[in-house]
Scaffold this active site. Structure first.
Site, PDB file in Angstrom:
ATOM      1  N   ASP A 164       0.862  -1.195   0.000  1.00 19.94           N
ATOM      2  CA  ASP A 164       0.000   0.000   0.000  1.00 19.94           C
ATOM      3  C   ASP A 164       0.895   1.240   0.000  1.00 19.94           C
ATOM      4  O   ASP A 164       1.746   1.401   0.875  1.00 19.94           O
ATOM      5  CB  ASP A 164      -0.881  -0.022   1.262  1.00 19.94           C
ATOM      6  CG  ASP A 164      -1.621   1.294   1.464  1.00 19.94           C
ATOM      7  OD1 ASP A 164      -1.949   1.631   2.622  1.00 19.94           O
ATOM      8  OD2 ASP A 164      -1.842   2.005   0.446  1.00 19.94           O
ATOM      9  N   ASP A 218      -4.922 -10.670 -15.021  1.00 22.05           N
ATOM     10  CA  ASP A 218      -5.899 -11.717 -14.702  1.00 22.05           C
ATOM     11  C   ASP A 218      -7.251 -11.203 -15.193  1.00 22.05           C
ATOM     12  O   ASP A 218      -7.764 -10.206 -14.670  1.00 22.05           O
ATOM     13  CB  ASP A 218      -5.909 -11.901 -13.174  1.00 22.05           C
ATOM     14  CG  ASP A 218      -6.618 -13.170 -12.737  1.00 22.05           C
ATOM     15  OD1 ASP A 218      -6.245 -13.689 -11.669  1.00 22.05           O
ATOM     16  OD2 ASP A 218      -7.525 -13.627 -13.457  1.00 22.05           O
ATOM     17  N   ASP A 249      -9.280 -16.602 -16.023  1.00 22.20           N
ATOM     18  CA  ASP A 249      -9.994 -17.143 -14.861  1.00 22.20           C
ATOM     19  C   ASP A 249     -11.039 -18.180 -15.302  1.00 22.20           C
ATOM     20  O   ASP A 249     -11.819 -17.915 -16.219  1.00 22.20           O
ATOM     21  CB  ASP A 249     -10.697 -15.954 -14.172  1.00 22.20           C
ATOM     22  CG  ASP A 249     -11.320 -16.344 -12.852  1.00 22.20           C
ATOM     23  OD1 ASP A 249     -10.565 -16.719 -11.948  1.00 22.20           O
ATOM     24  OD2 ASP A 249     -12.563 -16.274 -12.742  1.00 22.20           O
ATOM     25  N   GLU A 285      -6.590 -20.935 -16.169  1.00 23.50           N
ATOM     26  CA  GLU A 285      -6.867 -21.576 -14.885  1.00 23.50           C
ATOM     27  C   GLU A 285      -7.689 -22.812 -15.235  1.00 23.50           C
ATOM     28  O   GLU A 285      -8.830 -22.693 -15.677  1.00 23.50           O
ATOM     29  CB  GLU A 285      -7.654 -20.664 -13.956  1.00 23.50           C
ATOM     30  CG  GLU A 285      -7.933 -21.360 -12.629  1.00 23.50           C
ATOM     31  CD  GLU A 285      -8.888 -20.620 -11.723  1.00 23.50           C
ATOM     32  OE1 GLU A 285      -9.744 -19.886 -12.215  1.00 23.50           O
ATOM     33  OE2 GLU A 285      -8.768 -20.763 -10.501  1.00 23.50           O
ATOM     34  N   HIS A 342      -3.829 -17.415  -4.496  1.00 25.35           N
ATOM     35  CA  HIS A 342      -4.755 -16.647  -3.656  1.00 25.35           C
ATOM     36  C   HIS A 342      -6.016 -17.431  -3.297  1.00 25.35           C
ATOM     37  O   HIS A 342      -6.857 -16.951  -2.528  1.00 25.35           O
ATOM     38  CB  HIS A 342      -5.131 -15.357  -4.392  1.00 25.35           C
ATOM     39  CG  HIS A 342      -5.897 -15.643  -5.634  1.00 25.35           C
ATOM     40  ND1 HIS A 342      -5.355 -16.263  -6.747  1.00 25.35           N
ATOM     41  CD2 HIS A 342      -7.195 -15.461  -5.937  1.00 25.35           C
ATOM     42  CE1 HIS A 342      -6.269 -16.421  -7.666  1.00 25.35           C
ATOM     43  NE2 HIS A 342      -7.401 -15.949  -7.199  1.00 25.35           N
ATOM     44  N   ASP A 343      -6.166 -18.631  -3.890  1.00 19.70           N
ATOM     45  CA  ASP A 343      -7.359 -19.449  -3.616  1.00 19.70           C
ATOM     46  C   ASP A 343      -7.096 -20.607  -2.670  1.00 19.70           C
ATOM     47  O   ASP A 343      -8.030 -21.376  -2.378  1.00 19.70           O
ATOM     48  CB  ASP A 343      -7.875 -20.067  -4.931  1.00 19.70           C
ATOM     49  CG  ASP A 343      -8.557 -19.065  -5.815  1.00 19.70           C
ATOM     50  OD1 ASP A 343      -8.527 -19.243  -7.037  1.00 19.70           O
ATOM     51  OD2 ASP A 343      -9.120 -18.079  -5.275  1.00 19.70           O
TER      52      ASP A 343
END
Ligand code: ISL
Ligand code: CA
Length: 548
Positions: free
Chosen positions: A21, A98, A195, A250, A323-324
């Site tokens: 950030d 993505d 995706d 994916e 991330h999944d």
């Protein structure tokens, strides 16, 4: 086997919301990524995959796109993106976006128009039915058919209710998606991570799924639909054929049996894909919140089966976390007594297996799963939906939080741990999701200063891959397939011959019969033993060059 940049590259996945950030709002952003490009170059990766950065209400943290041509304001502006792309290219990094084309956000104008009336020109951009035509369940729990009062019909959403599935049978949908891809490729983007791409062709005779077998339903009902290959070949003709751009799929629902239909080099569909067989290995009948034990022999068999299926005709993306899924060292390693050794062992598997590896942000530091003390610490829509179902079945909150600590996606979304400063140096503000409490000792600043760190192990191994092309193109030759603690294999071609020994256990492991008299020690996660034939120590990895 034709040689090409995307087979030799190593991908690094960035989850922008949790990476860095720059303006103190607690949300990672594009300027934050720019500020860390030097770190990524020093690590030695080649391609950045950015999880979605487009306009989104963030119901699924950006996998619900409401405008494909706007940058999410929280992440920055289009100028920030163009600067990121330029700076990345300047330091030799390629950038994949993505893109989510199986569904949009329900706040996308297309859906707002589509739901407004049955005869709206956008009605057929999505799937509408007077009543649910089958028993399909959403990946995020509950029926995949949502009633919409405006026209008193139901729309399909394989994911959250705010992610209505696009109707790819509609040529206007395909045309709009291809135009969007070209918009970004014309800006210089180097390709896309696509995706859930195997889901884009729906079986519009709406057959039922198997309510007791989600995996089978995914493969045989949701994925690999009747027109999926037509659509991907059209995507190639309309988009990828005109650019030196990568199509990384994916591969949810793809199996060794049909993978070459997607990534066969003569298919002109996808360049490579990642699959889920080992990623679902510890998902019980109830899915990710029903974790079960997994066996190393099954894990190894999956890698062998896929390598044989891909053969010399296709290519694969090697993934151990993203991330999944939970953090790989917590899931496949030992994040307690053997944290560092097992993180380096998994790095050895990731970077010496045949295929293009993808490092998920923070795994190069050995970041681990977190502990979750309350529901409001969790951010993932999938977790919150699962809790509702769990509660309805009389499950306790404690048991749910324990299940979330094992397999929940939030484990992979805690902020990147840069230093021991406030919020791990990720933000000067309040992070959107909690920082893992181990950041004072597990952070990049400390890792960079420690020559024996997991980070430097990745860095050395990444350099080794580059200087030993057999580790990229060599055949994969598994050894001791039935050994329950040892994952061993060779990589060999005309240019070289290597032996990889990985002890996936905390007990010593005999390997003398596998190590030839002539060998050269390349790398290990323990000090080099007097003799490479000595038994492997707990979670020990050895990479040897053996005389061919
Ligand atoms: O969460 C899962 C089911 O338990 C994963 O299998 C995941 O949903 C699936 O792999 C598809 O993932 C992709 O599409 C989803 C998004 O939530 C994921 O983050 C994305 O990687 C819907 O866009
Ligand atoms: Ca920010």
């Amino acid at each position: 086997m034709n040689r090409t940049w995307w087979k030799e590259a190593v991908i690094y996945q960035i989850y922008p919301r949790s990476f860095m950030d720059s303006n103190g709002d607690g949300i990672g952003d594009l300027p934050g990524i720019i500020s860390q490009l030097d770190y990524l170059v020093y690590l030695g990766v080649d391609v950045l995959w950015l999880s979605p950065i487009f306009q989104s209400p963030n119901d699924d943290n950006g996998y619900d796109i409401s405008d494909y041509r706007q940058i999410l304001p929280e992440y920055g502006t289009m100028a920030d993106f163009e600067r990121l792309l330029h700076e990345a290219h300047q330091c030799g990094l390629k950038v994949l976006l993505d893109i989510v084309v199986n569904h949009t956000s329900d706040e996308h104008p297309w859906f707002v128009h589509s739901r407004s009336s049955k005869d709206n020109p956008y009605r057929n951009f999505y799937f509408w039915q007077p009543t649910p035509p089958n028993n399909w369940q959403s990946f995020f729990g509950g029926s995949a058919w949502q009633h919409d009062p405006l026209t008193d019909e139901y729309y399909l959403h394989l994911f959250s209710r705010k992610q209505p599935d696009l109707n790819w049978e509609n040529p206007q949908v395909r045309r709009e998606i291809f135009r969007t891809m070209r918009f970004w490729l014309d800006k210089g983007v180097d390709g896309f991570r696509l995706d859930v791409i195997p889901l884009i062709s729906k079986r519009t005779d709406w057959p039922n799924g198997d309510a007791n077998d989600l995996m089978r339903t995914i493969c045989e009902v949701y994925a690999n639909g009747p027109h999926v290959h037509e659509y991907l070949q059209e995507m190639h003709r309309e988009v990828f054929a005109h650019y030196d751009a990568l199509a990384l799929g994916e591969g949810i629902g793809i199996s060794p049996k049909n993978c070459l239909d997607y990534v066969g080099q003569d298919r002109h569909e996808l360049h490579l894909l990642y699959h889920f067989d080992h990623m679902f290995l510890n998902f019980g009948p109830g899915g990710r919140f029903d974790p079960i034990q997994w066996q190393l022999t099954d894990f190894k068999a999956i890698f062998h089966r896929w390598d044989q299926a891909i053969g010399q005709q296709g290519w694969i993306n090697i993934v151990l976390d993203n991330h999944d899924f939970p953090r790989m060292v917590s899931r496949f390693g030992d994040d307690g007594a053997y944290h560092q050794a097992s993180a380096k062992l998994l790095a050895t598997l990731l970077l010496t297996m045949r295929g293009t590896p993808c490092i998920y942000q923070g795994s190069e530091l050995g970041m681990t799963n977190a502990t979750w003390h309350s529901l409001d610490e969790l951010r993932d829509i999938e977790a919150h939906n699962a809790w509702k179902a769990w509660q309805q079945q009389g499950g306790t909150l404690d048991a749910f939080l324990q299940a979330a600590a094992v397999n929940g996606r939030d484990n992979a979304r805690t902020p990147m741990q840069w230093s021991d400063a406030h919020a791990a140096g990720f933000t000067t503000g309040t992070p959107w999701i909690k920082v893992h409490e181990n950041y004072p000792t597990l952070n990049a600043q400390k890792a960079l200063a420690d020559s024996d760190s997991i980070f430097h192990y990745y860095r050395h191994l990444l350099a080794l891959r580059k200087s030993h092309p057999t580790l990229i193109y060599g055949d994969y030759l598994p050894l001791r397939a039935h050994d329950a603690q040892l994952f061993a294999y060779e990589r060999a071609d005309a240019d070289g011959h290597y032996l990889v020994l990985l002890n996936f256990s905390s007990t010593p492991c005999e390997v003398a019969d596998l190590v030839p008299a002539e060998y050269r020690w390349l790398l290990g996660n323990y000090p080099m033993p007097p003799d490479a034939r000595d038994e492997l120590r707990p979670w020990e990895a050895r990479l040897l060059e053996i005389a061919s």
